[in-house]
Design an enzyme around this catalytic site. Sequence first.
Site, short mmCIF file in Angstrom:
data_model
loop_
_atom_site.label_atom_id
_atom_site.label_comp_id
_atom_site.label_asym_id
_atom_site.label_seq_id
_atom_site.Cartn_x
_atom_site.Cartn_y
_atom_site.Cartn_z
N SER A 42 31.44 46.12 41.56
CA SER A 42 32.86 45.97 41.24
C SER A 42 33.74 46.54 42.36
CB SER A 42 33.19 46.66 39.92
OG SER A 42 32.53 46.00 38.87
N GLN B 10 24.00 39.34 41.79
CA GLN B 10 22.81 38.82 41.10
C GLN B 10 21.76 38.29 42.07
OE1 GLN B 10 22.07 38.96 37.85
NE2 GLN B 10 24.00 39.93 37.30
N HIS C 83 21.49 48.58 41.22
CA HIS C 83 20.76 48.59 39.94
C HIS C 83 20.36 47.19 39.47
CE1 HIS C 83 23.78 47.43 36.75
NE2 HIS C 83 24.58 47.58 37.80
N THR D 77 32.03 62.25 49.77
CA THR D 77 30.70 62.59 50.26
C THR D 77 29.69 61.54 49.80
OG1 THR D 77 31.24 64.92 50.22
CG2 THR D 77 28.90 64.38 50.21
N CYS E 267 31.52 37.78 19.75
CA CYS E 267 31.19 39.05 19.10
C CYS E 267 30.47 40.00 20.03
CB CYS E 267 30.34 38.80 17.87
SG CYS E 267 31.35 38.39 16.45
#
Lengths: 129, 395
Positions: free
Chosen positions: B70, B178, B200, B236, B323
């Site tokens: 991001s 991705q 990650h 840092t 949802c």
Amino acid sequence: MALYSEKVMDHFRNPRNVGSIENADGVGEVGNEKCGDIMRIYLKIDNDVVTDVKFETFGCASAIASSSMATELIKGKNLSEVMHLTNKAVTEALDGLPAHKLHCSVLAEEAIRAAIEDYFHKNQIEYIS
Amino acid sequence: MIYADNAATTKMCKVSIEAMTDCIEKFWGNPSSLYAFGQNAAEKLNQARKTIAECIGADSAEIYFTSGGSESDNQAIISAANIGAKKHKKHIISSTFEHHAVLHALKKLEKENFEIELLDVHENGIILPQQISDAIRNDTCLVTVMFANNEIGTIQPITEIGRICHDKKVIFHTDAVQATGHLPINVVEQNIDMLSMSAHKFNGPKGIGVLYVRRGVPLTTLIEGGAQERGKRAGTENVPAIMGMAAALKESCYNMAKSNKKLIELREKIIDGLSKIPYSVLNGDKKNRLPGNVNFCFEGIEGESLLLLLDDRGICASSGSACTSGSLDPSHVLLAIGRPHEVAHGSLRLSIDENISEADVGYIVRSVTEIVDYLRNLSPLWKDKITGKRKFFLI
């Protein structure tokens, strides 16, 4: 912490009163396909008492659990009581719902009300909501 | 547990954990410190920078460490916008199915009078180079198109888009979060000016990423402070995470060909299995997709219910239903490729890695098939569709 309470998960995994009632005395449907929630409630009514209730739901876990719990709450109850079932009662019986899922309990309340109104309409009973 | 949500995050690989712990134990000095102990950490930092640069065909000096995808996307877009604004070029081209890190950064620029043009995505989930070519104007300052989509896994024609941008002298950024570590990347051959990655997503640690920036493209500093990252990103350096990231990327690139061969075989088996479910559809191009990505819509059901019942069977997956997104609308990616709301609610994304076995694949297909069938039997919508009272969207 899980997203849902144990009660919600129990009613989602093992929903009570699933299905439909042939020649039901009242049928109520709320929600729409585009929003991703539809609940349909079937009522069998004898002498102003809900003798049987079934539901079918398209939606998320809280929609399914809310329908299941709502049907449990009204089974065997007098119409005057059933008319006053609130989404709050459904939510409390489920040990709560996440804030963004509260509308599922509102749908359950509305579906039941719609089913009763259908019964009144079919039997030409005048009602005051 | 069968973990099939690697597009969300991945398990750290052993070499990455070892690199991190090694750093935490032995190289915990501040790379900005002058004494040898600090400089040892600086040396590790430089090695990591070099390793990462080599993995994508870049130069060490073109690698900037960030907190993740991001931040990289934001810095790339804001930098290109600032370069453009100086030349009165305020037109930016992107697509409707980018990650929110890109879309929301662009939305912000729109308020600063940039003109944002989001290209429609074809139903197969792929942008055509011709669309970019047609959209570029004299005042275009940036084209940002993702390398591979995070939901439906479709791989975009990056090399061709990059060539068009270079010919027309427009900065080209790609969100490769991705793709990095999963697809071969060479920033020079693929004409990429800026590229975002996140550790990650390729078995590295969370909270660390890279923004690759071709030499000659001036970056805007988003985090002011010290002189770290050549003054372009203060703070840092997270040396352990950076070392973990470098080790993970090197390992992923080393294993890529072999791993992808296996993943594609397994992916095809899942796609074939789930295609047998009536009124289902694969989202995204069948072949031109990430090796581990499967994304389906099943008509008449809602995704969250499907996910929770899969979870009960020990399968971790994700969905683009409203949802699960926490909003009223289902996935913008599924809507972008033309799925109606009604169908997008019933979506399932499985993103597998090489830890999945053939037996797991069978179990996944069986589980999804049974759960979809169960939920459909509970659904008044499904009942109406099969009795002809409502129309089907899928065939």
